[in-house]
Design a protein around this motif. Structure first.
Motif, PDB file in Angstrom:
ATOM      1  N   LYS A   1       0.824  -1.208   0.000  1.00 28.57           N
ATOM      2  CA  LYS A   1       0.000   0.000   0.000  1.00 28.57           C
ATOM      3  C   LYS A   1       0.859   1.259   0.000  1.00 28.57           C
ATOM      4  O   LYS A   1       0.529   2.258  -0.652  1.00 28.57           O
ATOM      5  CB  LYS A   1      -0.929   0.001   1.220  1.00 28.57           C
ATOM      6  N   THR A  54      -7.454   0.739  -1.244  1.00 30.41           N
ATOM      7  CA  THR A  54      -6.169   0.861  -1.926  1.00 30.41           C
ATOM      8  C   THR A  54      -6.231   0.282  -3.330  1.00 30.41           C
ATOM      9  O   THR A  54      -5.583   0.795  -4.252  1.00 30.41           O
ATOM     10  CB  THR A  54      -5.054   0.194  -1.115  1.00 30.41           C
ATOM     11  N   CYS A  59      -2.986  -2.941  -2.977  1.00 27.67           N
ATOM     12  CA  CYS A  59      -3.154  -3.219  -1.550  1.00 27.67           C
ATOM     13  C   CYS A  59      -2.229  -4.316  -1.055  1.00 27.67           C
ATOM     14  O   CYS A  59      -1.964  -4.426   0.148  1.00 27.67           O
ATOM     15  CB  CYS A  59      -4.607  -3.581  -1.256  1.00 27.67           C
ATOM     16  N   GLN A 104      -1.836   5.817   3.685  1.00 28.64           N
ATOM     17  CA  GLN A 104      -1.278   4.498   3.394  1.00 28.64           C
ATOM     18  C   GLN A 104      -0.021   4.199   4.222  1.00 28.64           C
ATOM     19  O   GLN A 104       0.790   3.349   3.857  1.00 28.64           O
ATOM     20  CB  GLN A 104      -0.993   4.335   1.897  1.00 28.64           C
TER      21      GLN A 104
END
Length: 301
Positions: A49, A146, A191, A248
């Motif tokens: 991420k 994400t 992700c 993130q």
């Protein structure tokens, strides 16, 4: 004082924490390293991420994206009217997604769901789901958020996040022939899905510590690193999971922040100590690993 990694190794051994590789850097020099059985490229899980976040910063700097960009700006056919949703999913912004504040109680596209999902267009699926609350205020950890960031970058840059980052980030860091898994339609997962070594992960941490600068070249805008590695939203956890979230990136105790992946993948940056600690593991007691870092590595920095 000479740095010794043996105390950390003894600590994780006594607690039966299955750490596989460790790199400790300070002032751009390696202080210590340890490998259980060599430093192979491993799945970094949600550390991915934080790499996706770098693609966003670059796309913003290049004028391809803005933080106010909406999902409907790139996927206009989806998510305009969803029954039972207090807010149209298509109106979610890049800013909402970066902070994990999309308004889902049960975030979509978890690992188990990704493995069994019949719909191949994951952006369409994500935008078909109602939100549970208004976005922007409450943190709920979401790999789906994400993935949608990755999909937005791909739509804006006209290439996958993986391909976009190859000349801009991976190659300058000496990370070559990188593997990053994709969705059924070829979108970089974002992700998760990135495979690199602990040594390569430590270079990423050093880049972050140097505020996006590498060997005299500004790879990532300094302002972007500063923005995404500061606390932007509260998190409901305890200890290092209760220190807040940026863009993130997780905030840590001890004035640190980190990229963080399932089963104990960490890239911990401690700006005040000019230090980076990269760890790969196959271990579910992730707080136990960080506790060992704070107990046995931090005091030596």
């Amino acid at each position: 004082m000479t740095f010794q990694i043996a105390g950390f190794v003894d600590n994780i051994g006594s607690k039966k924490l299955n750490v596989l590789s460790v790199r400790v850097l300070q002032k751009a020099q390696r202080l210590g390293q340890w490998d259980r059985e060599g430093d192979a490229r491993r799945l970094q899980h949600s550390v991915s991420k934080s790499f996706t976040c770098m693609a966003v910063g670059l796309a913003v700097a290049e004028g391809k994206l803005t933080l106010d960009a909406r999902l409907n700006d790139f996927f206009p056919a989806y998510g305009k009217t969803v029954a039972g949703s207090p807010y149209p999913p298509g109106e979610l912004t890049l800013s909402h997604l970066l902070r994990m504040a999309s308004g889902h109680d049960s975030p979509p596209l978890w690992a188990e769901e990704r493995e069994t999902l019949q719909e191949k267009d994951w952006a369409k699926y994500y935008m078909s789901l109602p939100l549970d609350r208004m976005p922007g205020e409450i943190f709920t950890y979401s790999s789906g958020d994400t993935f949608m960031i990755s999909a937005m970058v791909q739509a804006a840059a006209l290439e996958t996040v993986r391909d976009y980052l190859v000349p801009r980030l991976f190659e300058p860091l000496g990370i070559r022939d990188v593997r990053w898994d994709t969705s059924p339609l070829g979108v970089t997962l974002g992700c998760t899905g990135l495979w690199i070594s602990c040594e390569e992960l430590s270079r990423f941490g050093q880049l972050l510590l140097q505020k996006g600068r590498w060997q005299g070249v500004q790879l990532i805008p300094e302002a972007w690193i500063g923005e995404v590695t500061r606390k932007q939203i509260d998190t409901p956890g305890t200890a290092d999971w209760g220190a807040g979230y940026g863009g993130q990136f997780w905030m840590c105790t001890h004035g640190a922040y980190r990229a963080d992946g399932m089963h104990g993948q960490f890239c911990v940056v401690i700006p005040d100590k000019e230090a980076v600690i990269a760890i790969n593991s196959h271990e579910d007691d992730m707080q136990g690993i960080l506790d060992a870092v704070w107990a046995d590595i931090l005091p030596q920095l």
